[in-house]
Design a protein around this motif. Structure first.
Motif, PDB file in Angstrom:
ATOM      1  N   PRO A  76      -6.018  -3.472  -8.469  1.00 50.72           N
ATOM      2  CA  PRO A  76      -6.422  -2.163  -7.925  1.00 50.72           C
ATOM      3  C   PRO A  76      -7.769  -2.185  -7.214  1.00 50.72           C
ATOM      4  CG  PRO A  76      -6.630  -2.205 -10.322  1.00 50.72           C
ATOM      5  CD  PRO A  76      -5.917  -3.456  -9.944  1.00 50.72           C
ATOM      6  N   ALA A  77      -8.598  -3.184  -7.477  1.00 49.12           N
ATOM      7  CA  ALA A  77      -9.913  -3.229  -6.839  1.00 49.12           C
ATOM      8  C   ALA A  77      -9.823  -3.488  -5.343  1.00 49.12           C
ATOM      9  CB  ALA A  77     -10.774  -4.311  -7.490  1.00 49.12           C
ATOM     10  N   VAL A  78      -8.809  -4.221  -4.910  1.00 51.39           N
ATOM     11  CA  VAL A  78      -8.715  -4.616  -3.503  1.00 51.39           C
ATOM     12  C   VAL A  78      -8.406  -3.399  -2.648  1.00 51.39           C
ATOM     13  CG1 VAL A  78      -7.564  -6.083  -1.828  1.00 51.39           C
ATOM     14  CG2 VAL A  78      -7.949  -6.918  -4.159  1.00 51.39           C
ATOM     15  N   LEU A  79      -9.309  -3.112  -1.710  1.00 48.96           N
ATOM     16  CA  LEU A  79      -9.152  -1.950  -0.839  1.00 48.96           C
ATOM     17  C   LEU A  79      -8.668  -2.317   0.556  1.00 48.96           C
ATOM     18  CD1 LEU A  79     -12.441  -0.009  -1.715  1.00 48.96           C
ATOM     19  CD2 LEU A  79     -10.183   0.206  -2.775  1.00 48.96           C
ATOM     20  N   ALA A  80      -8.980  -3.544   1.021  1.00 47.57           N
ATOM     21  CA  ALA A  80      -8.616  -3.926   2.383  1.00 47.57           C
ATOM     22  C   ALA A  80      -8.631  -5.441   2.508  1.00 47.57           C
ATOM     23  CB  ALA A  80      -9.583  -3.302   3.396  1.00 47.57           C
TER      24      ALA A  80
END
Length: 276
Positions: A76-80
């Motif tokens: 979930p931490a990965v935004l892009a």
């Protein structure tokens, strides 16, 4: 990893970018647990036209992108996902390669895509990404060079050297004491952030170039630490782990607290006029 997360929390940062290569899995996991967003990117770093035309490099870029997304798309931490840093945008191979990478990424995940552009670059590949990061390291003219006149959103990256060990530099800044140089870094960051917030009130935020100093494989002869030329002194935390005043300055902006006091700039004339 826990120490890095603690520093980011102290800094009141909500997103971290790992420059030009996928982060260690432990950092990704820690960011997910701590609620800190993460930008990940493949190591397509300052590639020139000849390199981007190489079939081997093209295949490696696609492979590394696939591996990065497959490994971390459930985090979930990965935004892009980042497709490259500072490539030669004017070369026709750049647009083709980024088009291929963007299509490949979108087959596997729906997260936004970005690339990191040089501050003075001519934008030719924005159509294939959702936003750009513009690197304004040691530059103060980001309003002139920004992409906000285009439709592609932009997030600026600000940063300045905290020590000036330039060989043969006759400027007064090169003779300042270390503490004064660190204050100069904080002062420049303050001016840039003030200008940015005033000019881009609707922007999502900005990145600081680097959290901590790092040790490079080559000595930094043109600009580097006077104590160790292999240390790249651009961080808000020095190589010994001490927080610079720039750290407290940016942290104050992030948290809305009072900014630290910075002494007025002190410049010594190289040819002073002496009155009898």
């Amino acid at each position: 990893t826990l120490h890095v997360i603690s520093q980011l929390k102290t800094f009141d940062a909500n997103v971290v970018r790992v420059d030009a290569l996928p982060p260690h899995p432990a950092l990704v996991e820690s960011c997910s647990r701590a609620g800190i967003g993460l930008f990940e990117e493949i190591p397509l770093y300052y590639a020139n036209g000849a390199q981007m035309q190489s079939v081997q490099i093209q295949e490696l870029a696609v492979q590394q992108l696939d591996e990065m997304i497959a490994r971390d798309r459930l985090q979930p931490a990965v935004l892009a996902w980042g497709l490259g840093v500072g490539v030669d945008e004017l070369h026709p191979a750049a647009a083709q390669l980024f088009r291929t990478l963007a299509a490949q990424a979108r087959e596997h995940d729906t997260r936004p895509l970005y690339y990191v552009r040089r501050a003075r670059a001519v934008e030719t590949i924005q159509a294939d990404v959702d936003f750009v990061l513009s690197d304004y390291f040691e530059k103060t003219d980001f309003l002139h060079n920004s992409t906000r006149q285009h439709e592609t959103p932009e997030i600026p990256i600000f940063g300045f050297w905290a020590e000036s060990g330039k060989i043969g530099d006759a400027k007064p800044d090169a003779e300042r004491k270390r503490s004064e140089q660190e204050e100069a870094q904080a002062e420049k960051l303050e001016r840039m952030i003030e200008l940015y917030k005033k000019s881009w009130p609707d922007s999502a935020g900005f990145f600081v170039h680097t959290l901590a100093d790092w040790r490079g494989e080559q000595p930094l002869l043109a600009t580097g630490s006077q104590r160790d030329l292999f240390v790249y002194p651009a961080g808000l935390i020095d190589s010994a782990g001490h927080l610079r005043i720039g750290f407290r300055m940016v942290s104050a902006y992030n948290s809305g607290e009072s900014k630290p006091q910075i002494s007025p700039s002190r410049n010594t004339s190289t040819r002073p006029i002496v009155f009898p």
